[in-house]
Design a protein around this motif. Structure first.
Motif: not given
Length: 623
Positions: A563, A589, A614
């Motif tokens: 992320d 992400d 994402k």
């Protein structure tokens, strides 16, 4: 929208004999929740954003003014720190991961609940109301939905109840969603008198109501006015059965057994003859696949079934979280007779309205806690220092302890936990633990593998230096597999660098640890020392660059989840390296990474379909 007032009334009667006033009101206060993406020292993404009127609807997208929960999808369950449920056979078809308790100004008989969803809708699975006797009543239940990228006002047809309420609970299952779900507001519509008369079982006519209510309520009524369910008693409903009868059933089971023993008679045959030829061991094996509710029912069939269905060997695991709304002190006392070999207990979410007190829990642990290895008390309001001390005294074999959102445990309670020497999993998310007790627990837990310190409440005051904690982990907890520092603002590169000594680390969440700033060589040290990393969350670390991330690509080939949300200096070049060289990568992400273009994300999704890339967004509706 409605008028400027937060509470609006509309008289829809034709005569004084038929006064029906619909009251529209938005959330006045949030009195409880299980998780939030935001922190208590900020307004972004917090539970309290759900109060008042909608601030973003009908805009769609990722807005900090919304309420956002901590997780989405199955990523957290797939991570090394994932925790499987206890007594999984008791789980129903519809499960939930989170809840929020909403308080409104006026108590009304529920007519409609409308949830304003502004990003990835479809997570609401249950709506509850607390009645005047402080019992939870189910208004609606349904499976989670895949709605697509569109805002919506979710207004399911709810079950009418014979009690006014001003407290609602929403339950959520976001495990199917591709990204975080966001809620803007909740509108509660009700009346001061029951809409459905118990005598007539009639609903006011559509023509009578619609012309006279507010615009918002009128739109809602047009959807489902002819589908309002009457007040029905559905004896075959599992939910209704558990809500009203489980504690009484446990008591009656014991009383029935005493009667059968005294009279030496069997209850008349109910078709169990086919079981008569099976040895007890075989029947016990079969009963091991039954839920708690089914075991209680079997215990009423015959004396043999009672003896087997209450056998302590069937109660080595007990999950009352799924029955949180009806778990009481009476239920605990009845179950204690069967839990002599209890090893795993989940009481999360239980004990609202003092239905379970700290004294009840202490008595239960005193009788049944000596063999406990796993205990989850997440979001339990009864959990206090007395409970913590009893656990420390009685549960010497404890390996897992979940105390997330237990705000009544303070310094003395936490300090007592240092006497537990076998802890492997410790969840302290949103607790009030201080530096001293936390260090004492870590030093006494050499086998610790997983710890969640995500936003330890007031950590910037109570734990002035999270670096001290990181250094303690590096020194005393060599078996560490996962650590969550989510929004612990006092962690700096000094603490990150210390973690390189945790060579078995597979999961690390440094999201929103704003004290890291410019990481220097700390991330290089981390990557070279923790080569087994599978999950790495660096959300909102504005100071990291491509150069800081290169060591993870070079030294951590097992990475599955990364992320990088909010990395303003991160370029598409480093993203491509993650995608091409980390062959086990499943999640990436890059939301709010300013140097990464939407077109590039679309291309990566096409070329690397095995990776879930994402990218959040915002879409404003023109006025």
């Amino acid at each position: 929208m409605v008028d400027d007032e937060e509470v609006t009334s509309f008289d829809v009667s034709n005569s004084s004999e038929n006064d029906i006033v619909f009251i529209e009101q938005f959330v006045q206060d949030v009195i409880g929740f299980s998780s939030q993406y935001g922190s208590d020292v900020s307004i972004s993404y917090t539970a309290y954003n759900i109060t008042g009127k909608p601030s973003k609807f009908p805009d769609y997208g990722d807005f900090p003014q919304a309420f956002v929960m901590r997780t989405y999808g199955k990523w957290w369950n797939k991570a090394p720190s994932g925790t499987p449920p206890f007594m999984s056979q008791s789980l129903g078809k519809i499960t939930s991961q989170d809840f929020i308790d909403l308080l409104f100004e006026e108590a009304v008989y529920p007519f409609r609940v409308s949830v304003y969803e502004t990003y990835n809708p479809g997570s609401v699975v249950r709506i509850w109301a607390a009645d005047v006797q402080n019992h939870w009543r189910l208004l609606w239940e349904g499976e989670p939905q895949l709605v697509g990228h569109t805002p919506r006002v979710f207004s399911p047809v709810i079950q009418t109840i014979d009690s006014p309420t001003k407290l609602l609970r929403l339950e959520f299952d976001q495990s199917h969603l591709e990204y975080y779900t966001e809620l803007d507001a909740v509108l509660f519509v009700g009346t001061k008198v029951p809409i459905v008369s118990p005598e007539t079982q009639q609903v006011p006519s559509y023509d009578l109501i619609v012309p006279k209510v507010g615009k918002l309520t009128s739109q809602i009524l047009q959807l489902n006015i002819h589908n309002i369910p009457p007040q029905l008693d559905i004896p075959n409903s599992i939910v209704n059965f558990l809500d009203e009868e489980l504690p009484q059933l446990l008591k009656e089971t014991e009383e029935a057994a005493q009667v059968m023993v005294a009279s030496n008679k069997m209850i008349p045959s109910t078709g169990t003859e086919s079981f008569d030829c099976l040895p007890d061991e075989t029947v016990l094996k079969i009963f091991g696949y039954l839920s708690l509710l089914s075991l209680c029912s079997c215990a009423q069939v015959s004396r043999r079934f009672h003896d087997l269905a209450t056998d302590s060997l069937l109660y080595t695991e007990l999950n009352l979280k799924v029955y949180w709304y009806c778990a009481t002190s009476a239920a605990l006392r009845s179950l204690s007779k069967r839990c002599q070999y209890l090893q795993k207990l989940d009481l999360s979410w239980c004990g609202d309205f003092v239905h379970i007190t700290s004294g009840d829990f202490v008595d239960f642990i005193e009788e049944c806690g000596s063999q406990l290895t796993h205990l989850r008390l997440n979001s339990c309001k009864f959990a206090d220092n007395r409970c913590a001390m009893k656990v420390s005294d009685k549960c010497k074999n404890l390996q897992e302890l979940g105390l997330r959102c237990c705000h009544n445990v303070t310094e003395s309670g936490f300090q007592s936990l240092a006497s537990l020497k076998n802890l492997q999993y410790l969840d302290l998310y949103r607790t009030f633990i201080d530096l001293g007790p936390l260090k004492a627990i870590l030093k006494s837990s050499p086998q610790l593998k997983h710890i969640n310190m995500g936003f330890i409440t007031g950590s910037c005051v109570r734990i002035s230096s999270m670096d001290d904690i990181a250094q303690t982990l590096a020194t005393y907890n060599k078996e560490l597999v996962s650590v969550d520092f989510w929004k612990t603002y006092s962690l700096t590169p000094v603490g990150v660098r210390a973690l390189h000594k945790c060579g078995k680390l597979e999961e690390l969440d440094l999201g929103w640890c704003l004290g890291i700033g410019a990481p220097g060589d700390s991330l290089y040290s981390l990557a070279t020392g923790c080569r087994s990393l599978r999950k790495l969350f660096l959300s909102a670390l504005r100071g990291i660059t491509d150069r800081d991330l290169e060591p993870f690509i070079e030294h951590c080939p097992a990475l599955e989840q990364v992320d990088l949300l909010g990395g303003r200096s991160i370029t598409s070049d480093i993203c491509v390296k993650f995608l091409t060289r980390c062959t086990k990568l499943q999640l990436l992400d890059v939301s709010f990474c300013d140097q990464v273009q939407d077109s590039e994300v679309a291309y990566w999704r096409m070329v690397f379909p095995h990776v879930s890339v994402k990218r959040s967004f915002q879409h404003y509706i023109k006025s």
